[in-house]
Scaffold this motif. Structure first.
Motif, PDB file in Angstrom:
ATOM      1  N   UNK A  44     -19.244   8.964  30.782  1.00  0.00           N
ATOM      2  CA  UNK A  44     -18.767   9.586  32.027  1.00  0.00           C
ATOM      3  C   UNK A  44     -19.806  10.548  32.608  1.00  0.00           C
ATOM      4  N   UNK A  45     -19.980  10.464  33.932  1.00  0.00           N
ATOM      5  CA  UNK A  45     -21.049  11.198  34.615  1.00  0.00           C
ATOM      6  C   UNK A  45     -20.493  12.403  35.376  1.00  0.00           C
ATOM      7  N   UNK A  46     -21.162  13.549  35.227  1.00  0.00           N
ATOM      8  CA  UNK A  46     -20.958  14.704  36.100  1.00  0.00           C
ATOM      9  C   UNK A  46     -22.212  14.815  36.944  1.00  0.00           C
ATOM     10  N   UNK A  47     -22.062  14.677  38.256  1.00  0.00           N
ATOM     11  CA  UNK A  47     -23.194  14.570  39.175  1.00  0.00           C
ATOM     12  C   UNK A  47     -23.261  15.831  40.025  1.00  0.00           C
ATOM     13  N   UNK A  48     -24.411  16.514  40.030  1.00  0.00           N
ATOM     14  CA  UNK A  48     -24.534  17.798  40.713  1.00  0.00           C
ATOM     15  C   UNK A  48     -25.618  17.777  41.779  1.00  0.00           C
ATOM     16  N   UNK A  49     -25.292  18.378  42.930  1.00  0.00           N
ATOM     17  CA  UNK A  49     -26.245  18.582  44.013  1.00  0.00           C
ATOM     18  C   UNK A  49     -26.116  20.029  44.489  1.00  0.00           C
ATOM     19  N   UNK A 134     -22.976   8.869  23.746  1.00  0.00           N
ATOM     20  CA  UNK A 134     -22.762  10.291  24.022  1.00  0.00           C
ATOM     21  C   UNK A 134     -21.395  10.425  24.667  1.00  0.00           C
ATOM     22  N   UNK A 135     -20.935  11.663  24.777  1.00  0.00           N
ATOM     23  CA  UNK A 135     -19.607  11.895  25.353  1.00  0.00           C
ATOM     24  C   UNK A 135     -19.640  12.078  26.862  1.00  0.00           C
ATOM     25  N   UNK A 136     -20.780  12.517  27.396  1.00  0.00           N
ATOM     26  CA  UNK A 136     -20.863  12.793  28.832  1.00  0.00           C
ATOM     27  C   UNK A 136     -22.319  12.718  29.272  1.00  0.00           C
ATOM     28  N   UNK A 137     -22.533  12.417  30.545  1.00  0.00           N
ATOM     29  CA  UNK A 137     -23.863  12.401  31.138  1.00  0.00           C
ATOM     30  C   UNK A 137     -23.900  13.412  32.273  1.00  0.00           C
ATOM     31  N   UNK A 138     -24.826  14.356  32.203  1.00  0.00           N
ATOM     32  CA  UNK A 138     -25.006  15.331  33.276  1.00  0.00           C
ATOM     33  C   UNK A 138     -26.201  14.895  34.112  1.00  0.00           C
ATOM     34  N   UNK A 139     -26.005  14.766  35.405  1.00  0.00           N
ATOM     35  CA  UNK A 139     -27.020  14.193  36.279  1.00  0.00           C
ATOM     36  C   UNK A 139     -27.284  15.140  37.449  1.00  0.00           C
ATOM     37  N   UNK A 140     -28.517  15.644  37.545  1.00  0.00           N
ATOM     38  CA  UNK A 140     -28.906  16.532  38.635  1.00  0.00           C
ATOM     39  C   UNK A 140     -29.671  15.749  39.688  1.00  0.00           C
ATOM     40  N   UNK A 141     -29.292  15.884  40.947  1.00  0.00           N
ATOM     41  CA  UNK A 141     -30.047  15.239  42.011  1.00  0.00           C
ATOM     42  C   UNK A 141     -31.449  15.820  42.076  1.00  0.00           C
ATOM     43  N   UNK A 142     -32.392  15.010  42.529  1.00  0.00           N
ATOM     44  CA  UNK A 142     -33.746  15.506  42.717  1.00  0.00           C
ATOM     45  C   UNK A 142     -33.897  16.199  44.056  1.00  0.00           C
ATOM     46  N   UNK A 143     -33.430  15.545  45.121  1.00  0.00           N
ATOM     47  CA  UNK A 143     -33.541  16.098  46.464  1.00  0.00           C
ATOM     48  C   UNK A 143     -32.390  15.555  47.310  1.00  0.00           C
ATOM     49  N   UNK A 144     -31.640  16.457  47.920  1.00  0.00           N
ATOM     50  CA  UNK A 144     -30.531  16.020  48.761  1.00  0.00           C
ATOM     51  C   UNK A 144     -29.376  15.508  47.935  1.00  0.00           C
ATOM     52  N   UNK A 145     -28.981  14.270  48.174  1.00  0.00           N
ATOM     53  CA  UNK A 145     -27.855  13.687  47.466  1.00  0.00           C
ATOM     54  C   UNK A 145     -27.567  12.284  47.958  1.00  0.00           C
ATOM     55  N   UNK A 146     -27.344  12.141  49.253  1.00  0.00           N
ATOM     56  CA  UNK A 146     -26.934  10.855  49.820  1.00  0.00           C
ATOM     57  C   UNK A 146     -27.912   9.742  49.473  1.00  0.00           C
ATOM     58  N   UNK A 147     -29.203   9.996  49.629  1.00  0.00           N
ATOM     59  CA  UNK A 147     -30.219   8.979  49.363  1.00  0.00           C
ATOM     60  C   UNK A 147     -31.038   9.292  48.122  1.00  0.00           C
ATOM     61  N   UNK A 148     -30.562  10.205  47.287  1.00  0.00           N
ATOM     62  CA  UNK A 148     -31.274  10.549  46.062  1.00  0.00           C
ATOM     63  C   UNK A 148     -31.169   9.412  45.056  1.00  0.00           C
ATOM     64  N   UNK A 149     -32.203   9.237  44.257  1.00  0.00           N
ATOM     65  CA  UNK A 149     -32.245   8.135  43.289  1.00  0.00           C
ATOM     66  C   UNK A 149     -31.130   8.209  42.257  1.00  0.00           C
ATOM     67  N   UNK A 150     -30.546   9.387  42.054  1.00  0.00           N
ATOM     68  CA  UNK A 150     -29.453   9.510  41.093  1.00  0.00           C
ATOM     69  C   UNK A 150     -28.104   9.105  41.674  1.00  0.00           C
TER      70      UNK A 150
END
Length: 424
Positions: A44-49, A134-150
């Protein structure tokens, strides 16, 4: 495989696209398809911008999960000293052999097609995460969000948007509303989003997009609050009140970052052990980090030496507020910045808290602002200025005139990374 292995592959990857930043998801989807879509096999992913605080907030979420006995994948950027810092697999920095293997696999699967460095290395992180439980995936955007590779997850467990301010306008838009629109691009239909403190202009955009997608918001000031009271952190949401130690990451702004982390952990039902661990065990280098050992400390043993990588006006304000809370001591800045940043906006709030600024160019960075230009801008906001050829030379100049001062090295994560490498 030698430590040089991944460095060689990473250097090769820099040649695959003429630009460092070129926001689109087309190339990422093409490579992920060639790799068999590893992003679909992640825990499961937690995605942050956000503009400020997303790294610190994710560091606290990670500490909370690990405090509850869970294993965590984490992807953050940029790195400070070594690329390996970006990819933490089940709690540990990726090994050199594993990194070289996934980079090589992505290089082969890409087949020489055009793709940016960040895009192909993000795909490599997905590969590494997909192959280790793993139990969780933490994912930080590189730049912006909408078109970020993450931004390739159809249904993350949770999204997080930390405070938004003006930064990277050449890519994300000139207004807070435009930038917020890009950051809010990580919102997904029906997926809850924890929202940190926002300017009204940004919050309106986030709320409008959330309403269109049916994405429930857990917003600061509405659904949760965090504040300092009698040397403790008090957090309150619709479930009730928590009384916790202050965050071990220094700075008043970390209260609100801790609040966002606690709101996320509480929503996900992690439990009491997670909440205390989040605020007491988080580590995040170069965010008002006190340097206590290494060559720089040894050359100035009576100096109180700090390092921070913040680089936009909001970061400058946060730093100034934190400096105001420290014991009274003359404060001198060593500053290096990129030529893409609002240098005046960053330095203006710091001018009232520092006795001087010694400007340096950032070693090895093509986009560094020359030390003379940084010094000129610093002088325009009222700082006494000088220049030096290196951080060590700048520190020596300060020690000569103020041997027991407080020194803050600041202005760029790239400068902070250089200092951490050079200082061991």
């Amino acid at each position: 495989m030698s430590a040089q292995g991944s460095d060689v592959i990473l250097q090769r990857m820099m040649s695959l696209h003429p630009k460092i930043i070129d926001l689109t998801l087309d190339r990422v989807w093409r490579l992920l398809d060639a790799l068999g879509h590893p992003e679909r096999a992640l825990p499961p992913v937690i995605h942050a911008a956000g503009t400020n605080g997303k790294g610190s907030t994710l560091a606290m979420i990670r500490a909370g999960y690990e405090g509850a006995g869970k294993s965590v994948h984490a992807y953050t950027s940029p790195h400070l000293a070594r690329f390996h810092e970006r990819i933490r697999v089940a709690g540990k920095l990726i090994s050199e052999d594993a990194l070289s293997a996934v980079l090589d696999e992505c290089w082969t699967a890409n087949g020489g097609e055009s793709i940016t460095y960040f895009e192909i290395t993000t795909c490599a992180a997905f590969l590494a995460f997909a192959r280790t439980p793993a139990d969780v995936t933490l994912m930080e955007t590189g730049l912006g969000g909408r078109l970020d590779a993450t931004n390739v997850f159809e249904k993350p467990a949770l999204t997080v948007i930390t405070p938004i301010s003006l930064d990277h306008q050449q890519f994300l838009g000139e207004t807070l509303a435009e930038i917020a629109g890009e950051k809010a691009g990580i919102l997904k239909r029906g997926v809850p989003c924890v929202v940190g403190p926002q300017p009204d202009e940004a919050m309106e955009v986030i709320e409008a997009r959330a309403a269109r997608l049916g994405a429930p918001l857990l917003a600061h000031g509405q659904h949760w609050h965090a504040w300092e009271e009698r040397g403790r952190l008090v957090f309150q949401d619709e479930t009730g009140l928590m009384d916790l130690p202050l965050p071990n990451l220094p700075g008043a702004h970390q209260i609100e970052n801790a609040g966002a982390a606690l709101a996320a952990l509480r929503h996900l039902g992690l439990g009491e052990a997670a909440y205390e661990a989040a605020v007491t065990r988080a580590e995040w280098p170069a965010r008002m980090q006190r340097l206590r050992e290494g060559p720089l400390v040894e050359m100035a043993p009576d100096i109180e030496l700090w390092l921070d990588g913040g680089h936009n006006p909001a970061a400058g304000e946060a730093l100034a507020k934190h400096l105001a809370t420290l014991p009274d001591r003359p404060t001198h800045l060593i500053c290096g910045m990129l030529n893409t940043k609002d240098v005046t906006g960053y330095l203006r709030p710091l001018a009232a808290r520092a006795q001087s600024l010694t400007a340096v160019s950032i070693p090895g960075e093509a986009n560094t602002l020359p030390a003379e230009e940084t010094a000129g801008i610093a002088a325009s906001v009222g700082l006494s200025t000088g220049t030096a050829a290196s951080v060590a030379e700048a520190l020596a100049q300060i020690v000569a005139k103020a041997p027991a001062a407080r020194v803050l090295i600041c202005g760029s994560l790239y400068l902070a990374g250089h200092v951490l490498r050079e200082n061991g």
